[in-house]
Design an enzyme around this catalytic site. Structure first.
Site, PDB file in Angstrom:
ATOM      1  N   SER A 245       0.717  -1.227   0.097  1.00  0.00           N
ATOM      2  CA  SER A 245      -0.127   0.133   0.077  1.00  0.00           C
ATOM      3  C   SER A 245       0.861   0.998  -0.251  1.00  0.00           C
ATOM      4  CB  SER A 245      -0.901  -0.004   1.270  1.00  0.00           C
ATOM      5  OG  SER A 245       0.031   0.382   2.426  1.00  0.00           O
ATOM      6  N   LYS A 246       0.156   2.318  -0.091  1.00  0.00           N
ATOM      7  CA  LYS A 246       0.946   3.414  -0.051  1.00  0.00           C
ATOM      8  C   LYS A 246       1.792   3.578   1.172  1.00  0.00           C
ATOM      9  CE  LYS A 246      -1.242   5.864  -3.661  1.00  0.00           C
ATOM     10  NZ  LYS A 246      -2.179   6.827  -4.422  1.00  0.00           N
TER      11      LYS A 246
END
Ligand code: GLU
Length: 474
Positions: A245-246
């Protein structure tokens, strides 16, 4: 077979670099077969839509050179390429299903569905919508969801990545085709669009795999032959314990480009997320990928996102560049201290740091000392593994000898190299001591290119001045 692949993102946010992988793989499959690659925006979830995300997606594809042959901004024979503009199509296909008795208006409120769910839970049975089909469904007027009436059966199918798969009838259920807001679900819309757009291969993420039996059921009801399917495994974070994920540091493509990652790097790196050609080769040009890529060499388990490998790959492509080309590319990245320096000097500096440059945004940090005299940093010596063992007198003595010898030099690379080697002999010191000391004196930086090279570019005046400054500070 006419190969037509598509990338079908939802504009619900900025894609991180891993999210573009399905686009790259779909692009490669199309280019390899001299087919077409299509961009379709799946903008039917109006609540989750993020303003500007569609433009950002298109810019990201363009930045990587993943040119599409048909898409929302360029049109094409099967447009429109935004699902929100295709509502009539979905209605027509939905009507066919209604006419064939294969779709019904869902009369239940969320509370009623919740009650069904709880009852199933109590009875320790899986909750299935098809167990609650209304006996006399109201005519569908668009205000209720339209639900598919499935025909449960076992399926066997082939996935280009996951190989032969099969499921039992229990997994088949009635699902929503068109929501009460008038927009179709992904489950319905992508099947209609892929058929109308003559898509030959669906290349998509693993999150859709569990729904494929339901899709197969709907394909049959619609009389559509399913395209070839290829399911991409998840991209995992560096530790490999959860989906990337970011928060794991994966930035979006345009951020990487802004920081001075080359499109070539990103393409090669993204391709390697789950794919290899079976050899030791670690970096690939887009052309090589077009020649070598194949879906059956995509791994079935999660790929790891390793940011260090991304850095390394970028360094690789930067080193392979011609100096003039690199000079043009880094034009906007020099620090303010380089503002007044001339092109010739900057090119020399760039030539020296090219070897070590990992991304353009670190250029100011790597080159600052070539343009300004940095203040003496005592820690560079006091915390240096070798130098901290020497007394001030010893350090001074070494620096004086160096300054004296360099005073005689013409500062050509050959002469500098010879002198530095002679200094080693005369002082009886190891390079790790003597060269580190001179290097620190002339750069005041924790690292730099080779000493003779650095001296030659800095020139005599600056080098002597900085050694004197260091001497005075000792
Ligand atoms: N709109 C879906 C998504 O963004 C596309 C999945 C597909 O490629 O079919 O995840």
């Amino acid at each position: 077979m006419k190969v037509r692949t598509r990338f079908a993102p939802s504009p619900t946010g900025y894609l991180h670099v891993g999210g573009i992988r399905t686009a790259l793989f779909a692009w490669l499959v199309a280019r390899q077969a001299k087919g077409q690659f299509i961009l379709r925006l799946e903008d039917t979830d109006k609540k989750r839509e993020v303003a500007g995300a569609d433009q950002h997606l298109m810019d990201s594809l363009k930045a990587l050179g993943l040119n599409y042959d048909e898409g929302p901004d360029i049109g094409g024979p099967h447009g429109p390429y935004r699902q929100s503009e295709r509502l009539d199509s979905y209605k027509q296909w939905a009507q066919k299903l209604i006419d064939a008795g294969r779709a019904y208006a869902d009369p239940y409120s969320p509370e009623e569905v919740q009650a069904f769910r709880e009852a199933a839970q109590k009875a320790k049975k899986p909750f299935l919508y098809r167990n609650h089909r209304p006996e006399n469904p109201p005519a569908w007027d668009g205000s209720q969801p339209l639900r598919f009436k499935s025909e449960p059966k076992a399926y066997k199918w082939h996935d280009e990545v996951m190989c032969d798969l099969s499921t039992e009838p229990e997994v088949i259920d009635d699902f929503i085709l068109i929501k009460s807001d008038g927009y179709p679900t992904y489950n319905f819309a992508h099947i209609v669009d892929d058929a109308e757009m003559e898509i030959s291969h669906i290349i998509r993420g693993q999150e859709f795999l569990a729904s494929v039996p339901n899709y197969l059921n709907l394909y049959e009801a619609l009389g559509i032959k399913p395209p070839v399917m290829a399911t991409m495994p998840h991209i995992m974070n560096e530790q490999g314990n959860k989906k990337l994920s970011k928060r794991d540091g994966a930035k979006d493509v345009l951020d990487y480009i802004r920081e001075g990652y080359l499109p070539e790097t990103l393409v090669s790196f993204i391709a390697s997320l789950g794919w290899n050609d079976g050899t030791e080769q670690e970096v690939f040009t887009a052309q090589e990928l077009i020649e070598k890529f194949s879906l059956d060499r995509v791994g079935r388990s999660g790929a790891h996102f390793d940011e260090r490998r991304l850095l390394w790959t970028n360094g690789h492509f930067i080193r392979a560049m011609k100096l003039d080309g690199l000079y043009e590319k880094v034009a906007d990245y020099w620090g303010p201290e380089a503002k007044d320096a001339d092109e010739e000097y900057k090119k020399k500096v760039l030539g020296l740091v090219q070897e070590r440059l990992k991304y353009f945004a670190e250029l100011p940090e790597l080159t600052k000392f070539f343009f300004v005299d940095l203040p003496v940093d005592p820690k560079l010596i006091s915390e240096h593994k070798q130098l901290k063992k020497l007394s001030k007198d010893e350090l001074r003595d070494l620096l004086q000898k160096s300054r004296d010898s360099l005073a005689e030099s013409d500062f050509t690379l050959d002469d500098l190299t010879e002198r530095l080697n002679k200094l080693l002999e005369e002082t009886g010191q190891k390079p790790a001591v003597l060269f580190s000391l001179i290097r620190i004196a002339i750069t005041q930086a924790p690292s730099s290119p080779g000493l003779a090279d650095t001296l030659a570019v800095l020139g005599k005046e600056k080098s002597q001045f900085r050694i004197s400054t260091q001497l005075a500070a000792l």
